[in-house]
Design a protein around this motif. Structure first.
Motif, short mmCIF file in Angstrom:
data_model
loop_
_atom_site.label_atom_id
_atom_site.label_comp_id
_atom_site.label_asym_id
_atom_site.label_seq_id
_atom_site.Cartn_x
_atom_site.Cartn_y
_atom_site.Cartn_z
N ASP A 1 -2.40 -2.70 -2.50
CA ASP A 1 -1.63 -3.92 -2.74
C ASP A 1 -2.24 -4.72 -3.88
O ASP A 1 -1.90 -5.87 -4.10
N PHE A 2 -3.14 -4.08 -4.65
CA PHE A 2 -3.81 -4.72 -5.79
C PHE A 2 -3.77 -3.79 -6.99
O PHE A 2 -3.94 -2.58 -6.88
N PHE A 3 -3.56 -4.38 -8.17
CA PHE A 3 -3.51 -3.63 -9.42
C PHE A 3 -4.30 -4.40 -10.46
O PHE A 3 -4.23 -5.63 -10.53
N ASP B 1 6.59 -0.89 -13.04
CA ASP B 1 5.83 0.32 -13.39
C ASP B 1 4.79 0.68 -12.33
O ASP B 1 4.41 1.84 -12.18
N TRP B 2 4.30 -0.32 -11.60
CA TRP B 2 3.30 -0.13 -10.55
C TRP B 2 3.91 0.55 -9.31
O TRP B 2 3.22 1.26 -8.58
N GLU C 1 0.81 -1.22 0.00
CA GLU C 1 0.00 0.00 0.00
C GLU C 1 0.84 1.27 0.00
O GLU C 1 0.44 2.28 -0.57
N LYS C 2 2.00 1.25 0.62
CA LYS C 2 2.82 2.46 0.76
C LYS C 2 3.84 2.63 -0.36
O LYS C 2 4.47 3.68 -0.44
N ILE C 3 4.01 1.62 -1.20
CA ILE C 3 5.08 1.72 -2.21
C ILE C 3 4.57 1.67 -3.65
O ILE C 3 5.37 1.68 -4.58
N THR C 4 3.26 1.63 -3.84
CA THR C 4 2.73 1.57 -5.20
C THR C 4 2.07 2.90 -5.59
O THR C 4 1.65 3.67 -4.73
N LYS C 5 1.98 3.13 -6.87
CA LYS C 5 1.40 4.38 -7.37
C LYS C 5 -0.07 4.54 -6.99
O LYS C 5 -0.53 5.64 -6.76
#
Length: 163
Positions: free
Chosen positions: A66-68, A159-160, A58-62
């Motif tokens: 925690d889901f894309f 990229d995420w 949750e803290k490291i994705t754009k």
């Protein structure tokens, strides 16, 4: 929300793909720090859904999740590999490409599932299984497709992440 596209068929003793889809590629890191799971689904109209989930991202994705998920049309390379695989002698493929009698929980693995009108093909590949064990033209094509999709998933993952 994760699209659950697979189920276990007790009669055939394999995992099958929902009839809405013709292809699924599932990539799992195995038991490691990021616990990444990713799946590429392609439907009968050759539209794709790509979904990815990773542990505590949750803290490291754009998208601060925690889901894309992404939808679209397969790139030319994915479409070409899939078309060639469907036209190959796919029935010669083994169901499992991994060292005999060895369960490696911290190694990545991939699962290919192809839906046909009357049957489903399910193939598992453990990371690090040597190319020399893929002998037929269909197996070599599967090996190349697997390597391409592993890199494609990793690019999507990178990229995420936040820049």
């Amino acid at each position: 929300m994760w699209i659950h596209s697979r189920k276990f068929n007790e009669e055939k003793n394999i995992i099958t793909l929902d009839c809405k889809y013709i292809f699924s590629f599932l990539r799992s890191d195995g038991f490691n720090e990021r616990l990444l799971n990713a799946e590429l689904l392609i439907d009968h109209n050759f539209n794709y859904t790509f979904q990815m989930a990773a542990f505590q991202h949750e803290k490291i994705t754009k998208n601060k999740s925690d889901f894309f998920i992404e939808k679209g049309r397969p790139t030319g390379k994915i479409f070409n590999y899939l078309e060639r695989l469907l036209d190959s002698e796919y029935k010669t493929l083994h169901q499992d490409y991994s060292p005999a009698h060895l369960a490696i929980t911290d190694s990545g693995n991939q699962m290919f599932i192809l839906n046909f009108d009357t049957e489903s093909l399910n193939v598992n590949i453990i990371d690090g299984y040597p190319k020399s064990c893929f002998e037929t033209d269909a197996e070599l094509l599967l090996f190349e497709f697997n390597e391409y999709l592993k890199n494609w998933v990793e690019t999507k993952y990178q990229d995420w992440l936040q820049v």
